[in-house]
Design an enzyme around this catalytic site. Sequence first.
Site, mmCIF file in Angstrom:
data_model
loop_
_atom_site.group_PDB
_atom_site.id
_atom_site.type_symbol
_atom_site.label_atom_id
_atom_site.label_comp_id
_atom_site.label_asym_id
_atom_site.label_seq_id
_atom_site.Cartn_x
_atom_site.Cartn_y
_atom_site.Cartn_z
ATOM 1 C CB THR A 26 -0.892 -0.032 1.266
ATOM 2 O OG1 THR A 26 -1.735 -1.175 1.194
ATOM 3 C CG2 THR A 26 -1.752 1.219 1.387
ATOM 4 C CB SER A 28 2.565 7.419 -3.151
ATOM 5 O OG SER A 28 3.684 7.556 -2.304
ATOM 6 C CB ALA A 83 9.270 1.150 4.339
ATOM 7 C CG ASP A 84 5.730 5.268 6.568
ATOM 8 O OD1 ASP A 84 5.346 5.986 5.643
ATOM 9 O OD2 ASP A 84 5.030 4.366 7.073
ATOM 10 N N GLY A 97 0.177 4.978 5.836
ATOM 11 C CA GLY A 97 -1.130 4.912 5.172
ATOM 12 C C GLY A 97 -2.149 4.117 5.987
ATOM 13 C CD GLU A 103 1.208 -1.605 4.485
ATOM 14 O OE1 GLU A 103 1.214 -0.949 3.440
ATOM 15 O OE2 GLU A 103 1.646 -1.153 5.555
HETATM 16 C C1 5RP Z 1 1.048 2.187 4.347
HETATM 17 C C2 5RP Z 1 2.513 2.068 4.357
HETATM 18 C C3 5RP Z 1 3.241 2.623 3.171
HETATM 19 O O1 5RP Z 1 3.916 1.592 2.551
HETATM 20 C C4 5RP Z 1 4.198 3.672 3.652
HETATM 21 O O2 5RP Z 1 3.453 4.671 4.336
HETATM 22 C C5 5RP Z 1 4.975 4.306 2.492
HETATM 23 O O3 5RP Z 1 4.102 4.992 1.667
HETATM 24 P P1 5RP Z 1 4.597 5.852 0.422
HETATM 25 O O4 5RP Z 1 5.111 4.892 -0.582
HETATM 26 O O5 5RP Z 1 3.344 6.589 -0.031
HETATM 27 O O6 5RP Z 1 5.654 6.802 0.923
HETATM 28 O O7 5RP Z 1 3.133 1.551 5.252
HETATM 29 O O8 5RP Z 1 0.505 1.807 5.577
#
Ligand code: 5RP
Length: 227
Positions: A26, A28, A83-84, A97, A103
Amino acid sequence: MDLLKQNVGKQAAALIEDGQVVGLGTGSTTVHFIKFLGQRVQDEQLDIMGIPTSFQSLILARELGIEVTSIDEHDIDIAVDGADEVSSNLDLIKGGGAAHTKEKIIDASADKFVVIVDESKMVDKLGAFPLPIEIIPESLRLVKNALLDMNVESQLRMGIQKDGPVITDNGNFILDASFNVIENPSQLEVELNSIPGVVENGIFSNVVDKVIVGRESGIEVINKEDI
Ligand code: 5RP
């Protein structure tokens, strides 16, 4: 930044082999992966099944003609997710997200778990990104107090274009907890999940096999066995 996300999404889509069951992350970055994978399904008649980690990835996979199944029916060959934060020994913070519970079920059970990020997500130690914790709504006060006992402030995540708190795909709340620096991710992951009312926290320790990092200078691939 979006170009770096596209690049890693494309690289990860190229890893998928005919006949595989694929965990669909999940966020972007993962949206790019799912779109490139959908393109391969169309162009190459790739015969795969996807297991989505959220309504976001479920809806996108269906739109792109990727056959969807569930973890209840199939084991997962490979999962790809964003990942963040990614630490130097490849532990993660996820849940930006609010999808980290599903996940974790899907990513951790996959034979191979591949993380795709742009270079801004790479850190030495986890913790600058507030740690998402999914909780049962009725336990809000109790979990906040349990975190305060650990000297940790937390914020109930509020909706955008929705009054009141974010409600996860599982019908729960999210607390974003300010740890600042997480010295022992695997220990904290277990400790937080033992607080009554906590469904799942966003630390993913010891589950990553490969990280594909999009850098301005090109793509870097880090394999767990090489660090
Ligand atoms: C969702 C997540 C996403 O993978 C994480 O937030 C990264 O998102 P993005 O690719 O939009 O930066 O863990 O729960």
